[in-house]
Design an enzyme around this catalytic site. Structure first.
Site, short mmCIF file in Angstrom:
data_model
loop_
_atom_site.label_atom_id
_atom_site.label_comp_id
_atom_site.label_asym_id
_atom_site.label_seq_id
_atom_site.Cartn_x
_atom_site.Cartn_y
_atom_site.Cartn_z
N CYS A 73 0.89 -0.95 0.19
CA CYS A 73 -0.10 -0.01 0.25
C CYS A 73 1.18 1.20 0.22
O CYS A 73 1.61 1.30 1.05
CB CYS A 73 -0.81 0.13 1.29
SG CYS A 73 -1.86 1.52 1.48
N CYS A 183 -0.42 3.57 -6.58
CA CYS A 183 -1.15 3.23 -5.36
C CYS A 183 -1.33 2.01 -5.82
O CYS A 183 -1.81 1.61 -7.30
CB CYS A 183 -2.54 3.94 -5.59
SG CYS A 183 -3.89 3.23 -4.60
#
EC number: 5.1.1.3
Length: 264
Positions: A73, A183
């Site tokens: 992440c 992302c």
């Protein structure tokens, strides 16, 4: 040799893009994955909240006796990777530095775009890492707050998603030759992003780049899993709806997965 699993954590389903690449490059390794979809997206949240949530996910993985943790992440990597890495006695990887390095190798013009969550973009971490490695690079960053909710809702091919992606990426169109998908959710939108940016723009999947570093560390610490044929017991956990998670996971990983709901 070390036959313990590798732990992956993410704010939701995005880290599955890293897992897919791991299964392609290192198919003998076993995976334990926790996705915090109930609290996704992390990007708009304050740093202290992201830090607290990430530590909950880390501690969950530690109860599963993992040999390595991958913070799959970008937002969590930007906020808390250094802290987690320093406090644990197992290897901890983030996804930002591998993506930054790959972007530098890819660009011909020196003009690199970075898209990410509001927290990742406001942290300025990609520009810092890229310029530290190659000061002459010009980096343009763009927050894309609507992308993660679309992915978490499994709206990967809808007309709404195409409209949102096309409108959001307008400021970068024609301005960069390399675009970092900052992302791990964003590779799930890769075909639409590529169409918007054009065929000549190289897309950098930060999570996929991270798998090369995983391989290096497994070798360095001599913790590769035995390559002898044995059944793998991949485990997937989500803080949200297990059925919704499994639909995305099975479509993306192209295998049957068992997903358990957990409360943190």
């Amino acid at each position: 040799m070390d036959n313990r699993p590798i732990g992956f954590l993410d704010s939701g389903v995005g880290g599955l893009t890293v897992v897919r690449e791991l299964m392609r490059q290192l198919p003998h390794e076993e995976v334990i994955y926790i996705g915090d979809s109930a609290r996704a997206p992390y990007g708009p949240r304050p740093a202290e909240q992201i830090r607290a949530y990430t530590w909950q996910l880390v501690n969950f993985l530690l109860t599963k006796d993992v040999k390595m943790i991958v913070i799959a992440c970008n937002t969590a990597t930007a906020v808390v990777w250094e802290e987690v890495k320093e406090k644990l006695d197992i290897p901890v990887l983030g996804v930002i530095l591998p993506g930054a390095s790959a972007a530098i190798k890819s660009t011909a013009s020196g003009r690199i775009g970075v898209i990410g969550t509001p927290m990742t973009v406001s942290s300025d971490i990609y520009r810092q890492k890229i310029e530290a490695l190659s000061p002459e690079m010009q980096v343009e960053s763009l927050a894309c707050p609507k992308f993660v909710p679309l992915v978490e809702s499994n709206e990967l091919h809808s007309s709404l998603t195409k409209k949102v992606v096309y409108e959001t990426l307008q400021p970068l169109a024609g301005r960069v030759d390399t675009l970092v998908l900052g992302c791990t959710h964003y590779p799930l939108l890769r075909p639409i992003i590529q169409n918007r940016m054009g065929p000549d723009v190289k897309l950098i999947d930060s999570g996929a780049e991270c798998v090369r570093d995983i391989s290096v560390l497994l070798n360095y610490f001599e913790i590769n899993r035995s390559r002898e044929k044995q059944e793998l017991n991949h485990q997937f956990y989500t803080t949200a709806n297990a059925k919704s998670f499994s639909e995305i996971a099975e479509s993306w990983l192209r295998l049957k997965v068992n997903v358990e709901h957990v409360s943190l």
